[in-house]
Design a protein around this motif. Structure first.
Motif, short mmCIF file in Angstrom:
data_model
loop_
_atom_site.label_atom_id
_atom_site.label_comp_id
_atom_site.label_asym_id
_atom_site.label_seq_id
_atom_site.Cartn_x
_atom_site.Cartn_y
_atom_site.Cartn_z
N GLU A 112 -96.62 19.74 -83.10
CA GLU A 112 -96.52 19.18 -84.70
C GLU A 112 -97.31 17.74 -84.76
O GLU A 112 -97.82 17.57 -85.91
CB GLU A 112 -94.98 19.12 -85.13
N PHE A 113 -97.53 17.34 -83.68
CA PHE A 113 -98.01 15.91 -83.71
C PHE A 113 -99.20 15.93 -82.88
O PHE A 113 -99.77 14.73 -82.55
CB PHE A 113 -96.82 14.63 -83.29
N THR A 114 -99.95 16.98 -82.80
CA THR A 114 -101.31 16.99 -82.15
C THR A 114 -102.28 16.46 -83.33
O THR A 114 -102.15 16.92 -84.38
CB THR A 114 -101.53 18.41 -81.82
N SER A 115 -103.02 15.58 -83.03
CA SER A 115 -103.93 14.90 -83.98
C SER A 115 -104.93 16.04 -84.10
O SER A 115 -105.25 16.89 -83.39
CB SER A 115 -104.82 13.73 -83.30
N HIS A 116 -105.21 16.13 -85.57
CA HIS A 116 -106.10 17.48 -86.10
C HIS A 116 -106.77 17.13 -87.30
O HIS A 116 -106.52 16.28 -87.94
CB HIS A 116 -105.09 18.65 -86.17
N GLU A 117 -107.72 18.12 -87.42
CA GLU A 117 -108.28 18.13 -88.80
C GLU A 117 -108.08 19.55 -89.20
O GLU A 117 -107.90 20.52 -88.53
CB GLU A 117 -109.85 17.88 -88.73
N THR A 118 -107.70 19.68 -90.67
CA THR A 118 -107.65 21.14 -91.29
C THR A 118 -108.29 21.12 -92.52
O THR A 118 -108.41 20.36 -93.11
CB THR A 118 -105.86 21.07 -91.57
N ALA A 119 -108.96 22.38 -92.78
CA ALA A 119 -109.29 22.76 -93.86
C ALA A 119 -108.27 23.74 -94.73
O ALA A 119 -108.09 24.54 -94.13
CB ALA A 119 -110.64 23.55 -93.92
N CYS A 120 -107.51 23.26 -95.59
CA CYS A 120 -106.76 23.97 -96.49
C CYS A 120 -107.35 24.73 -97.71
O CYS A 120 -108.17 24.16 -98.57
CB CYS A 120 -105.72 22.86 -97.19
N ILE A 121 -107.38 25.98 -97.47
CA ILE A 121 -108.36 26.89 -98.42
C ILE A 121 -107.40 27.78 -99.34
O ILE A 121 -106.54 28.77 -98.81
CB ILE A 121 -109.25 27.89 -97.59
N LEU A 122 -107.54 27.70 -100.48
CA LEU A 122 -106.66 28.40 -101.37
C LEU A 122 -107.60 29.57 -102.23
O LEU A 122 -108.62 29.09 -102.59
CB LEU A 122 -105.88 27.46 -102.48
N ASN A 123 -107.10 30.83 -102.06
CA ASN A 123 -107.76 31.82 -102.78
C ASN A 123 -106.94 32.42 -103.82
O ASN A 123 -105.94 33.08 -103.44
CB ASN A 123 -108.24 32.91 -101.68
N THR A 124 -107.15 32.11 -105.08
CA THR A 124 -106.60 32.53 -106.37
C THR A 124 -107.02 33.59 -106.73
O THR A 124 -106.33 34.58 -107.71
CB THR A 124 -106.34 31.47 -107.29
N SER A 125 -108.11 34.44 -106.23
CA SER A 125 -108.63 35.65 -106.91
C SER A 125 -107.93 36.65 -106.45
O SER A 125 -106.91 36.75 -105.33
CB SER A 125 -109.95 35.55 -106.22
#
Length: 123
Positions: A26-39
């Motif tokens: 939970e507290f691992t330093s990280h980068e995230t790309a949050c990708i939303l696909n509404t199609s």
């Protein structure tokens, strides 16, 4: 549902801190790309990582199902090679259908954690 987003996105600022404090994962330093696909179609996504001192790496391939979201931790990208920690990078995200991309970083190097989030640049 209306389809939102674009097929090409850029995150110009990336950096995964090389260590963190607090319980894993939970507290691992990280980068995230949050990708939303509404199609109504599955999105086949490719991520290419760029560096200041070496050639780009990728594509990393990710699938985002129709009308779903996926949070992709750059720390978890392993193929074709792991994204290095403690190194500046940028990325280009390309999708077969329009998606929306948000960039998030958890920096847990100090006990007082920092969370950064911004919408990516779309083309």
């Amino acid at each position: 549902m209306r389809t939102f987003g674009k097929k090409s996105w850029v995150i110009a600022e990336g950096y995964i801190p090389s260590y963190g404090t607090g319980p894993e994962p939970e507290f691992t330093s990280h980068e995230t790309a949050c990708i939303l696909n509404t199609s109504n179609q599955q999105a086949e996504v490719e991520i290419t990582i760029f560096f200041s001192d070496k050639d780009p790496v990728g594509p990393y391939k990710v699938t985002v199902e129709a009308q779903r979201t996926k949070h992709v931790r750059f720390n978890d990208l392993k193929d074709p090679e792991p994204v290095p920690t403690g190194t500046d990078y940028a990325c280009v995200i390309e999708s077969t259908v329009p998606v929306v991309v948000q960039h998030t970083r958890l920096d847990s190097r100090q006990a007082e954690n920092a969370l950064l989030s911004t919408i990516a640049y779309s083309e």
